[in-house]
Design a protein around this motif. Structure first.
Motif: not given
Length: 455
Positions: A1-28
């Protein structure tokens, strides 16, 4: 896997994790607010119906009729009223009876004044009600249809926004990572064009002074060293070919002439002497090349131990005098040796002796008196050795090049040599973390100064 793909996936995963935490908190938080709001509604409805029953004295049938009519158009609250002996006084619809109260439940209401609980998705509340000095139990239950519907819509919207955000973030991550790594892509493209035939090419430096620019600069510096190394290798091969060809040609010519014509014994002896001299030149050249190869080894590959420099100098002097009895070598100790550590270094005895012999032989060869003087002194941190002669000296134009392999200055006609000795000596001294310098004046002599740190 290229660095570009790794960075894109890592950035997406970290941001998605933050958004998921906020979404769960808002829903709860939203669900908790819905629950508390509906419990307050139940409490209010239960209290209203109790007031209608006890204070307004509205009869049971009328209250039940109100409940039945409302239930057909809205999600009406089901209310039941008990006295403190757990006798049922009123129920909106005993046939439905969602709560199905029991003695334990009613007793808990009397003790705690109010309880809240779920029956599947129905919310229920029990509260103690005082009227005319008596305690009563009011039970109320209802299904929060409107609240659950709003919660479902909120959950659906959160999920849609979350998934859309992930897709958007991944696309933007790809764009930004491609832009951020574009200098690296350019470097890779430049490097692919560089080969052994065009080492003069260099990697284009990015405009930004960042880590990638530092990498490109370091890579260019490495290419500079490689280019110099390749050029030096070419020069080495060219020079060594010339040095080998000259004595071999002379020897072959001498032997061919001797074999082709009948000569006297003296002439044959002279031819043999000439061939021997040429063979000795080849031997000296071969030995010098072997020593040069040893000096070019990695320092970690060379065996080093603690040695005394005065003993190495004496051995070098004796070997030179044994090979060249006509030479004269003076050894002077400028200080008395008070401590063996002051005259000792960590190094390779063989290589240091080769270096010292080269300096001694040079001093004697380029001196009409065939004489060289060695002066040794020491300090707490280093030992200094000076090799002096009163010979023909070195021309100022030649001084910058005397440590270059196979270089021979204007004084090459005074004595034979192959231009390896001083280059070899410099490498050996550097291998021992020391330095060598020279001061020379034409027709006045030369002084080579060697400084070697102690163990």
């Amino acid at each position: 896997m290229t660095i570009q793909n790794r960075l894109s996936l890592l950035f997406t995963f970290l941001t998605a994790s933050i958004l998921l935490v906020f979404a769960v908190i808002i829903y709860a938080t939203s669900e908790k607010n819905r629950e508390n709001t509906f419990y307050r509604t139940l409490h209010k409805e239960a209290l209203t119906k109790a007031n209608l029953f006890f204070k307004a004295k509205i009869d049971t049938k009328t209250l039940q009729a109100i409940y039945t009519n409302n239930r057909s158009i809205i999600n009406e609250v089901e209310v039941a009223i008990y006295d403190d002996h757990y006798n049922l006084l009123y129920h909106d619809d005993a046939n439905i009876d969602v709560v199905k109260e029991n003695t334990k439940m009613l007793n808990s209401v009397l003790k705690k004044k109010e309880i809240r609980f779920y029956l599947d998705k129905w919310q229920a509340i029990g509260m103690r009600y005082e009227h005319d000095g008596k305690n009563y139990i009011i039970m109320a239950a209802a299904y929060d249809l409107n609240g659950y519907h709003k919660t479902y819509i909120a959950k659906r919207n959160i999920l849609i926004v979350f998934l859309s955000s992930i897709i958007f973030i991944y696309i933007m991550g790809r764009i930004f990572s491609r832009k951020a790594l574009s200098p690296m892509t350019n470097i890779v493209a430049n490097v692919k064009e560089i080969s052994a035939t065009n080492l003069d090419l260099r990697v284009q430096l990015p405009k930004n002074k960042d880590e990638i620019a530092e990498l490109a600069t370091t890579f260019n510096q490495m290419l500079d060293r490689l280019e110099k190394s390749f050029d030096a290798q070419k020069d080495f091969v060219s020079n060594i070919s010339h040095e080998l060809r000259t004595p071999l040609t002379a020897m072959l010519t001498e032997l061919q002439l001797s074999a082709g014509n009948l000569r006297s014994n003296d002439e044959y002896r002279k031819s043999i002497d000439n061939a021997i001299n040429d063979a000795q030149k080849l031997v000296r050249l071969s030995n010098s090349l072997l020593d040069l190869a040893k000096a070019n080894y990695d320092q970690t590959e060379i065996v080093q131990k603690e040695i005394r420099l005065d003993e190495v100098l004496l051995d070098a002097r004796n070997d030179v005098l044994h090979n060249q009895p006509e030479f004269k070598v003076n050894l002077i100790f400028e200080k008395e040796i008070e401590d063996d550590d002051f005259i000792s270094v960590k190094g390779n005895e063989y290589l240091l002796k080769v270096a010292f012999m080269n300096l001694i032989e040079n001093g004697c060869k380029f001196s009409e008196a065939k004489e060289s003087t060695i002066a040794i002194t020491y300090f707490k941190d280093k030992t200094i050795i000076r090799f002096q002669d009163n010979g023909i000296g070195i021309a100022p134009d030649d001084l910058p090049n005397i440590f270059t392999p196979f270089f021979r200055g204007d004084n090459k006609g005074f004595a034979n040599g192959n231009g390896i000795g001083l280059s070899l000596t410099q490498k050996i001294i550097a291998l021992h973390n020391g330095t060598i310098s020279v001061v020379s004046e034409p027709n006045e002599g030369s002084t080579f100064t060697v400084e070697l740190p102690h163990v």
